[in-house]
Each structure stands twice: as structure tokens, then as C-alpha cells.
Design a protein around this motif. Structure first.
Motif, PDB file in Angstrom:
ATOM      1  N   GLY A 117       1.312  -1.397  -0.060  1.00 37.46           N
ATOM      2  CA  GLY A 117      -0.035  -0.032   0.040  1.00 37.46           C
ATOM      3  C   GLY A 117       0.652   0.805   0.295  1.00 37.46           C
ATOM      4  N   GLU A 118       2.019   1.030  -0.687  1.00 34.39           N
ATOM      5  CA  GLU A 118       2.943   2.375  -0.323  1.00 34.39           C
ATOM      6  C   GLU A 118       2.977   2.834  -2.483  1.00 34.39           C
ATOM      7  OE1 GLU A 118       6.846   1.147   1.214  1.00 34.39           O
ATOM      8  OE2 GLU A 118       5.358   1.233   3.198  1.00 34.39           O
ATOM      9  N   PRO A 119       2.789   3.523  -2.471  1.00 42.04           N
ATOM     10  CA  PRO A 119       1.750   4.012  -3.727  1.00 42.04           C
ATOM     11  C   PRO A 119       3.175   4.202  -4.625  1.00 42.04           C
ATOM     12  CG  PRO A 119       0.201   5.479  -2.605  1.00 42.04           C
ATOM     13  CD  PRO A 119       0.781   4.169  -1.650  1.00 42.04           C
ATOM     14  N   GLU A 120       3.786   5.440  -4.199  1.00 44.55           N
ATOM     15  CA  GLU A 120       5.061   6.250  -4.755  1.00 44.55           C
ATOM     16  C   GLU A 120       5.687   5.728  -4.755  1.00 44.55           C
ATOM     17  OE1 GLU A 120       4.537   9.274  -5.614  1.00 44.55           O
ATOM     18  OE2 GLU A 120       2.467   9.443  -5.061  1.00 44.55           O
ATOM     19  N   GLN A 121       6.322   4.868  -3.833  1.00 43.42           N
ATOM     20  CA  GLN A 121       7.864   3.889  -4.052  1.00 43.42           C
ATOM     21  C   GLN A 121       7.366   2.642  -5.102  1.00 43.42           C
ATOM     22  OE1 GLN A 121       8.512   1.324  -0.514  1.00 43.42           O
ATOM     23  NE2 GLN A 121      10.269   0.323  -1.371  1.00 43.42           N
ATOM     24  N   MET A 122       5.291   2.116  -5.019  1.00 42.46           N
ATOM     25  CA  MET A 122       5.233   1.254  -6.344  1.00 42.46           C
ATOM     26  C   MET A 122       5.655   2.120  -7.633  1.00 42.46           C
ATOM     27  SD  MET A 122       1.892  -0.101  -7.033  1.00 42.46           S
ATOM     28  CE  MET A 122       1.257   1.507  -6.956  1.00 42.46           C
ATOM     29  N   ARG A 123       5.260   3.185  -7.930  1.00 40.84           N
ATOM     30  CA  ARG A 123       5.247   4.395  -8.913  1.00 40.84           C
ATOM     31  C   ARG A 123       6.538   4.357  -9.284  1.00 40.84           C
ATOM     32  NH1 ARG A 123       1.620   7.637 -11.100  1.00 40.84           N
ATOM     33  NH2 ARG A 123       0.453   7.711  -8.680  1.00 40.84           N
ATOM     34  N   ALA A 124       7.949   5.113  -8.270  1.00 36.28           N
ATOM     35  CA  ALA A 124       9.401   4.938  -8.532  1.00 36.28           C
ATOM     36  C   ALA A 124       9.781   4.124  -8.588  1.00 36.28           C
ATOM     37  CB  ALA A 124      10.302   5.922  -7.371  1.00 36.28           C
ATOM     38  N   ALA A 125       9.266   2.967  -8.139  1.00 30.59           N
ATOM     39  CA  ALA A 125      10.091   1.397  -8.535  1.00 30.59           C
ATOM     40  C   ALA A 125      10.033   0.926 -10.191  1.00 30.59           C
ATOM     41  CB  ALA A 125      10.469   0.267  -7.049  1.00 30.59           C
ATOM     42  N   TRP A 126       8.398   0.894 -10.688  1.00 31.53           N
ATOM     43  CA  TRP A 126       7.467   0.703 -11.537  1.00 31.53           C
ATOM     44  C   TRP A 126       8.765   1.371 -12.754  1.00 31.53           C
ATOM     45  CZ3 TRP A 126       5.263   3.903 -15.143  1.00 31.53           C
ATOM     46  CH2 TRP A 126       4.202   2.675 -15.930  1.00 31.53           C
ATOM     47  N   SER A 127       8.789   2.084 -12.399  1.00 30.74           N
ATOM     48  CA  SER A 127       9.131   3.604 -13.527  1.00 30.74           C
ATOM     49  C   SER A 127      10.668   2.756 -14.078  1.00 30.74           C
ATOM     50  CB  SER A 127       9.276   5.454 -13.246  1.00 30.74           C
ATOM     51  OG  SER A 127      10.193   5.247 -11.689  1.00 30.74           O
ATOM     52  N   GLN A 128      11.539   2.306 -12.733  1.00 28.36           N
ATOM     53  CA  GLN A 128      12.615   2.155 -13.337  1.00 28.36           C
ATOM     54  C   GLN A 128      13.359   0.892 -14.298  1.00 28.36           C
ATOM     55  OE1 GLN A 128      15.731   3.677 -12.243  1.00 28.36           O
ATOM     56  NE2 GLN A 128      14.357   5.157 -11.082  1.00 28.36           N
ATOM     57  N   SER A 129      11.643  -0.065 -13.998  1.00 29.69           N
ATOM     58  CA  SER A 129      12.281  -1.342 -14.873  1.00 29.69           C
ATOM     59  C   SER A 129      11.506  -1.141 -16.097  1.00 29.69           C
ATOM     60  CB  SER A 129      10.838  -2.520 -14.216  1.00 29.69           C
ATOM     61  OG  SER A 129      10.418  -3.671 -14.991  1.00 29.69           O
ATOM     62  N   ASN A 130      12.971  -1.405 -16.955  1.00 30.34           N
ATOM     63  CA  ASN A 130      12.161  -1.234 -18.633  1.00 30.34           C
ATOM     64  C   ASN A 130      11.646  -2.640 -18.764  1.00 30.34           C
ATOM     65  OD1 ASN A 130      12.844  -1.105 -21.437  1.00 30.34           O
ATOM     66  ND2 ASN A 130      14.370  -0.909 -21.006  1.00 30.34           N
ATOM     67  N   ARG A 131      10.296  -2.692 -19.045  1.00 30.99           N
ATOM     68  CA  ARG A 131       9.232  -3.607 -19.742  1.00 30.99           C
ATOM     69  C   ARG A 131      10.016  -4.184 -20.742  1.00 30.99           C
ATOM     70  NH1 ARG A 131       5.402  -5.058 -23.411  1.00 30.99           N
ATOM     71  NH2 ARG A 131       3.541  -6.022 -22.898  1.00 30.99           N
ATOM     72  N   ARG A 132      11.027  -3.278 -22.405  1.00 28.20           N
ATOM     73  CA  ARG A 132      11.939  -4.304 -23.126  1.00 28.20           C
ATOM     74  C   ARG A 132      11.949  -5.245 -22.722  1.00 28.20           C
ATOM     75  NH1 ARG A 132      12.929   0.563 -26.765  1.00 28.20           N
ATOM     76  NH2 ARG A 132      13.798   0.991 -24.842  1.00 28.20           N
ATOM     77  N   ARG A 133      12.417  -5.175 -21.428  1.00 31.30           N
ATOM     78  CA  ARG A 133      13.970  -6.472 -20.992  1.00 31.30           C
ATOM     79  C   ARG A 133      12.326  -7.240 -20.388  1.00 31.30           C
ATOM     80  NH1 ARG A 133      18.615  -2.523 -18.857  1.00 31.30           N
ATOM     81  NH2 ARG A 133      19.269  -1.569 -21.051  1.00 31.30           N
TER      82      ARG A 133
END
Length: 578
Positions: A76-92
Motif C-alpha cells: 500500500g505504498e503507491p509512491e514507492q510502487m510508482r518509483a520502482a516501476w518507472s525504473q523497470s524497462n518493459r522491453r527487457r
């Protein structure tokens, strides 16, 4: 964003919680992160995966960032979720990792109010979504569709989701579906329902919504297979009557609840002996004895019962539906905290049902602006809550609300203040008889003469034949049997002269017992055909998509101080048969 969107997103947050794939030989930091996740320490697991990601390279780094985002989501930590997700490259990413990346992306888009962008990420065919993620996918699509103003489609996603939810969550999910369908116009509801393919899980919900508005079904209900326990019953009669060979009735016949259990038992017996066709072997088990429901259920199962009727209290129903020993179909005589298992039903004379019935009756008459008058009473509170919700769902409005004080008999100032120059189209009274009589005597000085008045059956509490002429003209939902629509039963006075348990307040519980028997006889038909109805002593009974019996009462009106059938309130002309 819509106020209900957080509720829908809550489903997405709890569905599909399996962790993403990791390297075949995880490092020590990875094993630590996995162990924290397995222990439910999601915030700590998110931090651990963040450390793994920061030390990683290539695709392993992207997977670790996605893991960190998933664990932050579960924490339930949306800001941390957003930050970590933005670092993950979907193409890889590969396999199910790409699906999880899209699901988090869709959730972020919904939360940002970008419904169409979310739907673009969720546009895959349903069957292509991995089974472990499908519940989460449906929940997110429902939230996005509702935010986009596509309520019927959102209801469809929730209907698909329903089978994947825990039983304790299904009642709330069904209510969300009903609210979405209630917001549809008649034309939209009818057209969209007709377009549903055969087998779509929304059709049962949509059909019920159509029926509540008096609209025809576009096609017969999709007939589902009966639950395994019902399939073993003897063959059905032409009208669907299919009782078991052995029926176990679980009721409190001793102890503090025996006063309620006795008239229900007598009603069951009255319905049983009134049936001229095949009847099951009937055995009663006392839930008031030592061992309670668990012992009664064990004895009934050992005696070869094929169906359970009862128990009666909410706690007993919770115990029954929560028991792993329940393998038989059951008709519980109350509503617990979770819906019945498939093939079973829950039946209650609930104040909430009267609130819904009252809202529907007003709306059918075109009365949408309602002034509510209530008092401090638990039944009044429950009826009013369901009345308010149903009225709003279908386009009505509570224009004012007055809570009367038993110590202050002057209601006029509060009524005038609540209306404030706005004349309501109807009054809804969640009041006992004494307060309703006081209100009736003050309608004229409050400027409410001629406004139609509707009440719940709470108005019968404290009834007085000599004084109740003050209530003339007030309509309230009533059991058909109590206003002369006998349904094959002798009239209440005749039965009351013979059975003390059916006198006074016991008459309602007696009628409840009669209908409990009828539901047991027709349970297979009600489960397998969502359009089936049973005409009972308490009203017209139908099973909703989550196994709760919905009751449509008759309507009575006070005339000469006595309740009589309302001119258009009878369900069906009484033909003397159920």
C-alpha cells in the motif's frame, strides 16, 4: 475520479499476488527478499528488492525493480510502487513479467484519471491473460471502464471477477454490480443485456435488474448446472418441486432463542403437512443444545441428511457457512457475513429488504423527492440505509431527514426546517406506531397535507386499533399471508387459535417457517434457473446471483385503523395455492 473507484482498485490490489520470476539460482539478497515477501512483510520486501535492483545489471535489474514495485503495491505504498516501476524497462522483461508491468502501469493510469490510457494497457483477450493475474486484470478493467463512464461494461468485468473472489468479498462485489446497472437507463440496460453472449456471468445480474424495473428479459436465463449436492436429489416435478429424501432442520428449540425457533419450527411443519406430493423424512436438530450448530450438523450428516434447513441466528449461520464439514446444500434462515456456498441459499426477513421495497414502490409511482422521518432504532437505521442507497441508485433523492426525539412530541419545527420551502413528493417513515401517530397529527401544521406517506413494518410496533386511525392512508410492506393473501394456508386468526406460537409477533416467524419449507422444496430450481420464483407467505421469493433470497413483499394500507391490502399492492390474486 469517481468515489467508487478506490473500492474497485482495492480488488486489484489484492488479486494476483504471486511474485514474479527470478533467476534460477538467486543470490543471498534475492533469497532474503523472497522470504520477506512470503512472510507477508511487503514493505520490507520492497526495500530488499530495491537494494537488489540497485546492485543488479541488465534484465535482472529490471526484474528486480518490478519485484520492488509489486511488493510496494502489496504494502500500500503507491509512491514507492510508482518509483520502482518507472525504473523497470518493459522491453527487457519476459513472460508473465510483462503482464505485471502492464497491470501496474494500468493502475497508475486509473489513479491519475487517465482511463483510456489504462484500457489501452488492458486490451488483451481475456483468455490470453495468465490465470494467476486474471482477477487483477478484471478488477482494473472495471475501474477504468467505470471511470470512462462505461458502467455496463464495468459491471461485466466485475461479474467475471466474481467467481475468483473469496466468498466474504462476493456480497460487496454484487452490490457494486447492482449499483452500476442501476445507473443505466431502461433503454441502455435492455439493449446491453440483449447483446450479452450466452453464458456471460453478467446476464443473471442484468436480468434481475430488468425484472425490478418491470422490463422483459431479452431471452431466457442461461440455465446452469445444479450444485453436486442438488444433483443427487430425486427427480423434480413438472413445476420444479424437488425436495430431498431426508431433510435436517437445525433450529434453537431450547435456550434463549427457543422463543424464535418454536414458531419457525411450527411453520415448517405446517408447510410440510400441507404438501400433498412426495415429502422427505424430516428430522429436527436443536442448535440450542450443547455443541450448537457444529454438533447438530455432524448428527444430521451422520443420519444421512441430503439437505440442511436452518440454522436461525446470524452467528449460527456464520458457523454453518464457515464449517469445512458443510458438504450438503443448505437453506440458512438468516444472512451471515459471507454469501452461501454454491448450491445453497440464505433467507431472512431483513429490514434492508423493506427499505429496498419502499424505494422501488415510490419510484414506480414517479415519486423521487423524498423526506425521511426516522428515530433512534436499529431496524429503522438498517431499513433507512438500504432505502437511501436504492433511491439514489435509481435517480431519486432524499431532500431532507428528520430524526424525532421520543421526549419531544413537537415535530413541526424539525419538519419545516428539513423541507425549507421544498415540498417533497413523498414521506418515508422509519418509525414505530406511537411516533408515526404523532407525526400524522402534525402533517397539516408542517405544511405536508396531501404528501403520500410510506413506512416500514416497524410502524406495527406499538399498534393500537383504537388509536391507529391516525395512520390511515400510510402504506407499508407486509407479508401477503397477514393481509388475506393466504397462499393455501388458513387465515392467521384460525392458525393462531390452534397454535399459540403463531399468535402476535410469532405469526411472522410462523410464515417465515412456511416459506423456509417451500424454499427447501424448490432450491434446485432456484439455483439452476435465476428467473425462478416461489410465491410464499412472506412474499415472492427469488435467489440472487450470490445465493441470497430476495423477497418482494405485498403492500398494506391503514384504513379505519386496520391494515388492509393496498389497492395495487397485492402480488397476485389469491388462488388458494402457493
Amino acid at each position: 475520479m469517481l468515489r467508487t473507484a478506490p473500492l474497485l482498485l482495492a480488488l486489484a490490489l489484492t488479486a494476483g499476488c504471486a511474485s514474479v520470476s527470478v533467476q534460477s539460482e538467486p543470490s543471498a539478497p534475492q533469497r532474503s527478499a523472497e522470504q520477506l515477501a512470503e512472510a507477508g512483510q511487503h514493505a520490507e520486501a520492497a526495500q530488499a528488492w530495491t537494494q537488489v535492483a540497485e546492485a543488479g545489471r541488465g534484465s535482472a535489474r529490471d526484474r528486480a525493480w518490478l519485484q520492488a514495485a509489486e511488493q510496494a503495491r502489496l504494502a500500500g505504498e503507491p509512491e514507492q510502487m510508482r518509483a520502482a516501476w518507472s525504473q523497470s524497462n518493459r522491453r527487457r522483461l519476459e513472460g508473465s513479467d510483462t503482464w505485471r508491468h502492464d497491470l501496474i502501469g494500468a493502475q497508475l493510469q486509473v489513479e491519475a484519471g487517465r482511463a483510456n490510457e489504462a484500457l489501452a494497457l488492458l486490451g488483451q483477450p481475456r483468455d490470453a491473460v495468465p490465470a494467476a493475474l486474471r482477477g487483477r486484470w478484471h478488477a482494473l478493467r472495471a475501474a477504468a471502464l467505470q471511470a470512462a463512464g462505461r458502467g455496463f461494461e464495468a459491471a461485466g468485468e466485475l461479474a467475471w471477477l466474481d467467481a475468483r473472489l473469496e466468498r466474504s468479498e462476493r456480497v460487496d462485489n454484487a452490490r457494486r454490480i447492482e449499483r452500476l446497472l442501476a445507473a443505466e437507463s431502461d433503454a441502455s440496460l435492455a439493449a446491453n443485456s440483449a447483446a450479452l453472449p450466452v453464458g456471460h456471468p453478467l446476464y443473471a445480474f442484468a436480468g434481475r435488474a430488468l425484472g425490478q424495473r418491470g422490463l422483459p428479459l431479452p431471452r431466457p436465463y442461461d440455465r446452469g448446472a445444479a450444485a453436486p449436492g442438488l444433483a443427487t436429489l430425486p427427480p423434480a416435478e413438472a413445476d420444479g418441486y424437488r425436495p430431498p429424501e431426508r431433510l435436517a432442520v437445525l433450529l434453537p428449540l431450547t435456550g434463549p432463542l427457543a422463543a424464535a425457533g418454536t414458531p419457525v419450527r411450527d411453520g415448517v411443519l405446517a408447510g410440510y403437512y400441507a404438501e400433498q406430493r412426495r415429502r422427505p423424512e424430516l428430522r429436527f436438530y436443536d442448535t440450542g443444545a450443547a455443541g450448537g450448530v457444529a454438533d447438530a450438523l455432524a448428527k444430521a450428516s451422520a443420519d444421512g441428511a441430503q439437505m440442511i434447513l436452518g440454522p436461525l441466528s446470524r452467528d449460527e449461520v456464520n458457523a454453518l457457512f464457515g464449517s469445512p464439514q458443510l458438504v450438503l446444500p443448505a437453506v440458512a434462515l438468516n444472512r451471515g457475513n459471507m454469501p452461501p456456498p454454491p448450491g445453497s441459499a440464505a433467507f431472512a426477513l431483513a429490514p434492508e429488504d423493506e427499505g429496498v421495497a419502499a424505494a422501488d414502490r415510490l419510484l414506480e409511482r414517479g415519486l423521487r423527492r423524498v423526506l425521511v422521518v426516522t428515530q433512534a432504532d436499529e431496524n429503522a437505521r438498517r431499513a433507512l440505509a438500504s432505502f437511501r442507497e436504492r433511491l439514489k441508485e435509481r435517480g431519486g433523492e432524499v431532500v431532507g431527514e428528520v430524526t424525532v426525539d421520543e421526549n419531544n412530541p413537537d415535530y413541526v419545527p424539525a419538519l419545516q426546517q428539513a423541507t425549507a420551502g421544498i415540498r417533497p413528493e413523498a414521506l418515508f417513515l422509519a418509525l414505530k406506531a406511537a411516533q408515526a401517530r404523532l407525526l400524522s397529527s402534525q402533517v397539516e401544521p408542517a405544511g405536508l397535507v396531501g404528501v403520500p406517506r410510506f413506512a416500514t413494518s416497524l410502524i406495527l410496533s406499538g399498534a393500537n386499533l383504537r388509536m391507529d386511525v391516525e395512520l390511515d392512508g400510510i402504506e407499508y410492506p407486509e407479508l401477503p399471508w397477514l393481509i388475506g393473501l393466504r397462499g393455501g394456508l388458513p387465515d392467521p386468526d384460525t392458525i393462531g387459535d390452534t397454535l399459540p406460537s403463531a399468535q402476535g409477533g410469532g405469526a411472522r416467524l410462523f410464515a417465515f417457517g412456511v416459506d423456509a419449507w417451500r424454499l427447501a422444496g424448490y432450491l434446485d430450481q432456484l439455483v439452476s434457473d435465476p428467473g425462478a420464483q416461489v410465491r410464499g407467505a412472506t412474499g415472492e421469493l427469488q435467489l440472487d446471483p450470490v445465493g441470497q433470497v430476495q423477497r418482494k413483499p405485498a403492500w398494506a394500507v391503514f384504513s379505519g385503523g386496520r391494515p388492509r391490502p393496498a389497492p395495487d399492492g397485492a402480488l397476485l390474486p389469491d388462488a388458494g395455492t402457493p
